[in-house]
Write an enzyme that holds these catalytic residues in place. Structure first.
Site, PDB file in Angstrom:
ATOM      1  N   THR A   1      19.049 -42.473 -58.758  1.00 46.09           N
ATOM      2  CA  THR A   1      19.413 -43.750 -58.147  1.00 46.09           C
ATOM      3  C   THR A   1      19.517 -44.752 -59.284  1.00 46.09           C
ATOM      4  OG1 THR A   1      18.334 -43.147 -56.061  1.00 46.09           O
ATOM      5  CG2 THR A   1      18.513 -45.492 -56.502  1.00 46.09           C
TER       6      THR A   1
ATOM      7  N   SER B   1      13.449 -44.921 -49.711  1.00 47.03           N
ATOM      8  CA  SER B   1      12.340 -45.565 -50.426  1.00 47.03           C
ATOM      9  C   SER B   1      12.828 -46.650 -51.365  1.00 47.03           C
ATOM     10  CB  SER B   1      11.551 -44.523 -51.227  1.00 47.03           C
ATOM     11  OG  SER B   1      10.930 -43.602 -50.370  1.00 47.03           O
TER      12      SER B   1
END
Length: 588
Positions: A407, A473
């Site tokens: 990410t 998350s």
């Protein structure tokens, strides 16, 4: 407050008198470093007017160019994202999704924008179950058409720009189009990940793009051009984000997903045409008289970061010191309790009633009493957070999806005081390993759902359902000081460990007085309600024997954060980029 760099001396807490020696982050009298000294000790970057911190120097330069032209923080974030999708394609791009926090200085308001992917309308809870009804192995599900969710990045960038942009939409594409057309040098990190990956070989387009004529992964320094991506961006610059969700680009996406040779997906044109980015109410709480705000569900980042901080609030974390035995113990114990609630309760709020009491101060104070100085909790059970009246508590089974750490995150402040914290992803490195004819990779975000829809007869909150957004998350965070001014703009990649990385950055700043660069360089330590995880090849490893003595199960592993943090310092800003990745900071 005077900001401190990372230095050998750390405060010693009275509890060290127990005979459980407190580690100060050093072994054998010499510092144990996770990166070369020149990297670890580099100073934070300071600026008076504006600052950008992203995961790649090309993206940072694109953001800087927009800010220097008088653009807003959102303008800079949009331009940086288009570049990141080109130079850091393993991590994010227009084939994925993003969560964005925007501080609007003129209105003194914080907005949260949700660009998370959605499951196709034809998705069912058994999507990732095998013929015998057991969950598919994660690695067998990732590089398939079934893993691809409806991308949200273009819609969320469009929404944020419409509300906060100053420069024309088309101008924001110029840096990425030029780089895609003229080429960029493959970075060492991209080259290393290409060499390690074995699943890109399953997609002819992806393999051809990322390998040389002899079939070898591209080496660092190779000049790489992507004319197909340049053409896609030119279309989106001219016709707007809608051109991504209808027409030739959408046709290409659907054909790529449905054309997987062994595991075709079911994403349809109607799924793309119907996608909407959403504005949500940020989730906020307090920590040591600071206001901490993050993304609400379907991200678990905001609620779980706040839970960790709320669980630590009663304890004198400042006196424990950075990288100490006691801070490792208390932070990991808070993580167990926070993740236990996350795994049980958080999912897409359009499908699940997420208890607002997850961040209730009184609830967290009660849960914090479970933390003991004499022993580890071990495996924490979910609590019973307060509900809205007249909600009925649903007995969800705790379950954790397997989020992967590929990410990206960027933090930006502009000359008007506006701020953006954006975390953006295609999930696993190189996503689903499916490259469109338009030159971009597609996500595998649907593997963030729990593969088993029920456990022991109880439903799992984060099970697959049509149109649902998988739990994340990602934790873009903005912290306000005691006078209400923006103090920190932060966030990180790292899969489900993102939450622990972001909590570390906040604690390092507020409790330990570290500047953004020193805070990012601290060894990563925490628990996701499993083992206490210590970052390999760092000083944290020396804590293992003492933690085991308190009953911790310890795992030493790579914890590759990518914190990019900006902090208010006097009349200006200071920024830091995580030394574990290739990020940079630039401002004026």
């Amino acid at each position: 407050m005077r900001r401190r760099s990372l230095r050998p001396s750390l405060p010693i807490v009275a509890a060290c008198a127990w005979g459980l020696a407190c580690a100060s982050g050093f072994a054998g009298g010499q510092p144990v470093r996770e990166a070369p000294a020149a990297v670890l000790e580099k100073p934070a970057v300071h600026a008076r007017r504006f600052l950008a911190a992203t995961a790649n120097p090309h993206a940072t330069d694109a953001a800087y160019a927009m800010l220097a032209r008088g653009g807003s923080a959102v303008d800079a974030a949009v331009a940086a994202q288009f570049v990141l999708g080109l130079v850091e394609p393993q991590s994010s791009g227009i084939g994925g999704g993003a969560f964005m926090l925007v501080h609007d200085a003129r209105r003194s308001r914080l907005r949260a924008y949700d660009g998370r992917e959605t499951a196709p309308a034809s998705a069912t809870p058994g999507r990732f179950l095998g013929p015998d009804g057991t969950p598919t192995a994660f690695r067998d599900a990732v590089a398939t058409g079934l893993a691809v969710g409806v991308p949200g990045t273009m819609r969320v960038l469009e929404l944020a720009h419409a509300r906060h942009g100053k420069l024309p939409w088309a101008e924001l594409f110029a840096p990425a189009i030029a780089l895609a057309r003229d080429g960029f040098r493959v970075s060492p990190r991209l080259a290393a990940l290409l060499a390690a990956d074995r699943q890109l070989a399953g997609d002819p387009r992806a393999f051809a793009y990322f390998h040389d004529a002899a079939g070898r992964p591209l080496a660092a320094g190779t000049l790489l051009r992507n004319p197909a991506y340049a053409a896609t961006l030119a279309t989106l610059a001219r016709d707007g984000a809608g051109a991504f969700y209808r027409g030739a680009i959408a046709d290409d996406i659907v054909a790529t997903v449905r054309g997987h040779p062994s595991h075709p997906g079911d994403l349809a044109h109607a799924d793309l045409a119907g996608y909407r980015a959403l504005e949500r109410e940020p989730v906020c709480g307090t920590y040591r008289r600071h206001r901490v705000c993050g993304m609400p569900p379907p991200s678990s980042g905001g609620t779980t970061v706040l839970a960790i901080l709320g669980l630590l609030e009663p304890y004198d974390v400042a006196s424990m010191g950075a990288s100490s035995f006691w801070s490792a113990h208390f932070v990991s114990e808070a993580g167990r309790l926070a993740y236990a609630d996350r795994n049980a309760y958080v999912a897409d709020p359009a499908f699940v009633d997420v208890p607002p009491g997850l961040v209730d101060p009184a609830y967290l104070r009660g849960r914090s009493r479970l933390i003991r100085a004499t022993a580890s909790i071990g495996l924490a059970s979910p609590g019973e957070p307060p509900l809205r009246e007249p909600e009925r508590r649903v007995a969800y089974a705790p379950a954790d999806g397997e989020e992967m750490p590929s990410t990206s995150h960027l933090s930006i402040v502009d000359a008007d005081g506006n701020a953006v914290s954006m975390t953006t992803s295609i999930e696993d490195m190189f996503g689903a390993r499916l490259m469109t004819a338009g030159g971009f990779l597609l996500n595998n975000q649907l593997t963030d759902f729990a593969f088993a829809p029920a456990v022991d007869g109880r439903p799992v909150a984060n099970r697959v359902e049509p149109g649902k957004r998988p739990r994340s998350s990602m934790a873009p965070t903005i912290v306000y000081d005691r006078t209400g001014r923006v103090r920190l703009v932060t966030g990180s990649p790292g899969g489900s460990s993102i939450i622990n990385h972001v909590a570390k950055a906040i604690v390092a700043s507020i409790d330990w007085g570290l500047d953004p660069q020193a805070a990012a360089a601290l060894p990563n330590v925490g628990s996701r309600n499993g083992p206490t995880e210590l970052e390999q090849d760092t000083a944290a490893v020396s804590l293992a024997p003492k933690l085991r003595a308190l009953g911790h199960e310890v795992s030493v592993r790579a914890l590759t954060s990518g914190l990019h943090t900006i902090e208010r310092v006097g009349r200006g800003w200071a920024g830091g980029a995580d030394p574990r990745r290739e990020g940079s900071v630039r401002g004026d």
